[in-house]
Design a protein around this motif. Structure first.
Motif, PDB file in Angstrom:
ATOM      1  N   ARG A  40       8.117  16.768   5.060  1.00 42.02           N
ATOM      2  CA  ARG A  40       9.445  16.483   4.533  1.00 42.02           C
ATOM      3  C   ARG A  40       9.759  14.995   4.589  1.00 42.02           C
ATOM      4  NH1 ARG A  40      15.181  19.138   6.657  1.00 42.02           N
ATOM      5  NH2 ARG A  40      16.509  18.135   5.094  1.00 42.02           N
ATOM      6  N   TYR A  41       9.268  14.324   5.631  1.00 40.42           N
ATOM      7  CA  TYR A  41       9.532  12.892   5.798  1.00 40.42           C
ATOM      8  C   TYR A  41       8.219  12.144   5.956  1.00 40.42           C
ATOM      9  CZ  TYR A  41      14.264  14.454   6.925  1.00 40.42           C
ATOM     10  OH  TYR A  41      15.502  15.041   6.887  1.00 40.42           O
ATOM     11  N   ILE A  42       8.135  10.991   5.319  1.00 40.98           N
ATOM     12  CA  ILE A  42       7.016  10.080   5.505  1.00 40.98           C
ATOM     13  C   ILE A  42       7.586   8.735   5.934  1.00 40.98           C
ATOM     14  CG2 ILE A  42       5.119   8.844   4.393  1.00 40.98           C
ATOM     15  CD1 ILE A  42       4.837  11.184   2.469  1.00 40.98           C
ATOM     16  N   ILE A  43       7.201   8.286   7.123  1.00 37.42           N
ATOM     17  CA  ILE A  43       7.603   6.961   7.586  1.00 37.42           C
ATOM     18  C   ILE A  43       6.494   5.995   7.195  1.00 37.42           C
ATOM     19  CG2 ILE A  43       8.207   5.553   9.577  1.00 37.42           C
ATOM     20  CD1 ILE A  43       9.158   8.099  10.961  1.00 37.42           C
ATOM     21  N   ALA A  44       6.786   5.128   6.267  1.00 29.77           N
ATOM     22  CA  ALA A  44       5.797   4.168   5.766  1.00 29.77           C
ATOM     23  C   ALA A  44       5.904   2.885   6.583  1.00 29.77           C
ATOM     24  CB  ALA A  44       6.029   3.892   4.285  1.00 29.77           C
ATOM     25  N   CYS A  45       4.882   2.635   7.396  1.00 26.09           N
ATOM     26  CA  CYS A  45       4.919   1.479   8.298  1.00 26.09           C
ATOM     27  C   CYS A  45       4.299   0.260   7.621  1.00 26.09           C
ATOM     28  CB  CYS A  45       4.174   1.789   9.587  1.00 26.09           C
ATOM     29  SG  CYS A  45       4.888   3.143  10.536  1.00 26.09           S
ATOM     30  N   GLY A  46       5.136  -0.659   7.186  1.00 28.17           N
ATOM     31  CA  GLY A  46       4.641  -1.912   6.632  1.00 28.17           C
ATOM     32  C   GLY A  46       4.440  -1.892   5.133  1.00 28.17           C
ATOM     33  N   ASN A  47       4.014  -3.050   4.606  1.00 32.93           N
ATOM     34  CA  ASN A  47       3.879  -3.236   3.167  1.00 32.93           C
ATOM     35  C   ASN A  47       2.836  -2.330   2.536  1.00 32.93           C
ATOM     36  OD1 ASN A  47       5.712  -5.011   1.910  1.00 32.93           O
ATOM     37  ND2 ASN A  47       4.753  -6.780   2.849  1.00 32.93           N
ATOM     38  N   VAL A  48       1.674  -2.184   3.191  1.00 31.31           N
ATOM     39  CA  VAL A  48       0.593  -1.412   2.578  1.00 31.31           C
ATOM     40  C   VAL A  48       0.986   0.060   2.459  1.00 31.31           C
ATOM     41  CG1 VAL A  48      -1.787  -0.642   2.825  1.00 31.31           C
ATOM     42  CG2 VAL A  48      -1.194  -3.025   3.309  1.00 31.31           C
ATOM     43  N   ALA A  49       1.560   0.612   3.530  1.00 31.61           N
ATOM     44  CA  ALA A  49       1.972   2.019   3.484  1.00 31.61           C
ATOM     45  C   ALA A  49       3.101   2.227   2.475  1.00 31.61           C
ATOM     46  CB  ALA A  49       2.411   2.481   4.874  1.00 31.61           C
ATOM     47  N   THR A  50       4.007   1.247   2.384  1.00 33.45           N
ATOM     48  CA  THR A  50       5.092   1.342   1.409  1.00 33.45           C
ATOM     49  C   THR A  50       4.544   1.260  -0.007  1.00 33.45           C
ATOM     50  OG1 THR A  50       6.630   0.349   2.984  1.00 33.45           O
ATOM     51  CG2 THR A  50       7.282   0.325   0.679  1.00 33.45           C
ATOM     52  N   TRP A  51       3.565   0.387  -0.209  1.00 35.04           N
ATOM     53  CA  TRP A  51       2.908   0.284  -1.520  1.00 35.04           C
ATOM     54  C   TRP A  51       2.223   1.608  -1.876  1.00 35.04           C
ATOM     55  CZ3 TRP A  51      -2.344   0.970  -2.256  1.00 35.04           C
ATOM     56  CH2 TRP A  51      -2.824   0.697  -3.533  1.00 35.04           C
ATOM     57  N   ALA A  52       1.560   2.229  -0.897  1.00 35.33           N
ATOM     58  CA  ALA A  52       0.807   3.453  -1.171  1.00 35.33           C
ATOM     59  C   ALA A  52       1.711   4.632  -1.472  1.00 35.33           C
ATOM     60  CB  ALA A  52      -0.100   3.781   0.017  1.00 35.33           C
ATOM     61  N   THR A  53       2.915   4.646  -0.913  1.00 33.68           N
ATOM     62  CA  THR A  53       3.806   5.797  -1.089  1.00 33.68           C
ATOM     63  C   THR A  53       4.870   5.572  -2.158  1.00 33.68           C
ATOM     64  OG1 THR A  53       5.103   4.965   0.780  1.00 33.68           O
ATOM     65  CG2 THR A  53       3.505   6.715   1.235  1.00 33.68           C
ATOM     66  N   LEU A  54       5.236   4.310  -2.389  1.00 35.41           N
ATOM     67  CA  LEU A  54       6.306   4.015  -3.342  1.00 35.41           C
ATOM     68  C   LEU A  54       5.883   3.094  -4.465  1.00 35.41           C
ATOM     69  CD1 LEU A  54       9.333   3.410  -0.915  1.00 35.41           C
ATOM     70  CD2 LEU A  54       8.754   5.500  -2.159  1.00 35.41           C
ATOM     71  N   ALA A  55       4.650   2.571  -4.404  1.00 40.87           N
ATOM     72  CA  ALA A  55       4.177   1.576  -5.381  1.00 40.87           C
ATOM     73  C   ALA A  55       5.079   0.350  -5.391  1.00 40.87           C
ATOM     74  CB  ALA A  55       4.073   2.187  -6.778  1.00 40.87           C
ATOM     75  N   GLN A  56       5.593  -0.005  -4.206  1.00 37.75           N
ATOM     76  CA  GLN A  56       6.423  -1.191  -4.044  1.00 37.75           C
ATOM     77  C   GLN A  56       6.040  -1.892  -2.752  1.00 37.75           C
ATOM     78  OE1 GLN A  56      10.761  -0.791  -4.983  1.00 37.75           O
ATOM     79  NE2 GLN A  56      10.303   1.390  -5.024  1.00 37.75           N
ATOM     80  N   THR A  57       6.369  -3.186  -2.676  1.00 38.90           N
ATOM     81  CA  THR A  57       6.160  -3.915  -1.435  1.00 38.90           C
ATOM     82  C   THR A  57       7.500  -4.540  -1.016  1.00 38.90           C
ATOM     83  OG1 THR A  57       5.338  -5.797  -2.732  1.00 38.90           O
ATOM     84  CG2 THR A  57       3.694  -4.315  -1.794  1.00 38.90           C
TER      85      THR A  57
END
Length: 305
Positions: free
Chosen positions: A86-103
């Motif tokens: 239900r929740y994904i905590i994206a730690c840092g730029n790379v994880a945010t890029w991988a889950t949201l395609a954003q940095t």
């Protein structure tokens, strides 16, 4: 940080790597890497190349560096791993890029984004916290907030008639609840002023259109609109502002409109409680509201459900 956020039990003693692993296994969290490989010197750029070598349709991970197509299988595996969470905590730029395609993690952190059936919640990477200890209190607060309640249903009336403004005023005459207001004046003159007395509804009184022309068709209509602004700000209930010293003096100097009973300022109140944290409106929005990239709502053609 998860323990300080109240998400896992607070360990009583130093945890060895083995005990830390057990803590993860016994916690409600699962831990995954975007790519289960360690690059040289921990530099993710080793997995990247020019755009021609990158995965089609994905933006750069870092400026000018695109994840090479040979690593696409790891992104597919990551999507499969996260299915059902239900929740994904994206730690840092790379994880945010991988889950949201954003940095740009500094802009995105603390703001939930709904992606399919799960919510992605970007936070600073723990390694960044170790390099900059001032980020720790922000990250702990984010870990406390990632499971906020469901979105509040909101309505914002952005193109009101004079009758609708009058009706809004009548709903507030007998109210003692605080009334929040905010002005916009990107070029000096006030282009609009917004009011909200409850969480689910706000009224925007505009004075200038995007092309610089007046929102109101006649001079007399604009005078009436300003008179309603004056009446709203003269109501006896407490007024809430964000950096209200600016708004209050600008209204007085530009329009000769005083603000009655301006007693609360969210920027100052937050700063008194947490003097070490940022206090701009975007940061406060990420800390205290359930809205993600809320500033994008004002872009033309962007609708928020």
């Amino acid at each position: 940080m998860l323990a300080d956020a109240g998400r896992v039990p607070q360990p009583r003693t130093y945890l060895s790597p083995l005990l830390m692993k057990k803590l993860w296994l016994d916690s409600p969290f699962s831990l995954a890497n975007v790519i289960p490989l360690r690059p040289t010197y921990n530099k993710f750029a080793e997995f990247c190349g020019p755009k021609a070598e990158g995965i089609p349709g994905l933006p750069a991970v870092i400026p000018g560096a695109y994840l090479r197509a040979e690593f696409a299988e790891y992104l597919d595996a990551l999507r499969e791993i996260t299915t059902g969470f239900r929740y994904i905590i994206a730690c840092g730029n790379v994880a945010t890029w991988a889950t949201l395609a954003q940095t740009k993690i500094s802009k995105l952190r603390g703001k939930p984004v709904q992606v399919g059936s799960h919510t992605v919640f970007p936070v600073y990477h723990p390694a960044a916290v170790l390099r900059n200890w001032s980020l720790r209190v922000i990250t702990v607060a984010d870990l406390q907030n990632y499971r906020r309640g469901g979105r509040i249903a909101r309505a914002v009336l952005v193109e009101p008639t004079l009758r609708e403004i009058a009706e809004y005023y009548e709903t507030l005459v007998a109210s003692s609840e605080p009334l929040a207001f905010d002005i916009e004046n990107p070029r000096g003159p006030i282009t609009c002023i917004s009011f909200a007395a409850k969480a689910g509804f706000a009224l925007v009184i505009p004075f200038e259109r995007r092309d610089g022309s007046s929102y109101w068709f006649t001079y007399w209509e604009e005078i009436q609109a300003w008179n309603w602004v004056r009446k709203l700000l003269d109501l006896p209930m407490p007024k809430v502002t964000q950096n209200g010293l600016y708004d209050i003096q600008h209204l007085w100097r530009r329009m000769g409109i005083p603000v009655r009973n301006a007693t609360q300022d969210t920027m100052f109140l937050h700063h008194v409680l947490f003097p070490e944290l940022q206090k701009d409106l975007d940061f406060l929005g990420s800390m205290y509201t359930d809205i993600g990239e809320w500033k994008s709502m004002r872009r033309e053609g962007k609708k928020d459900g």
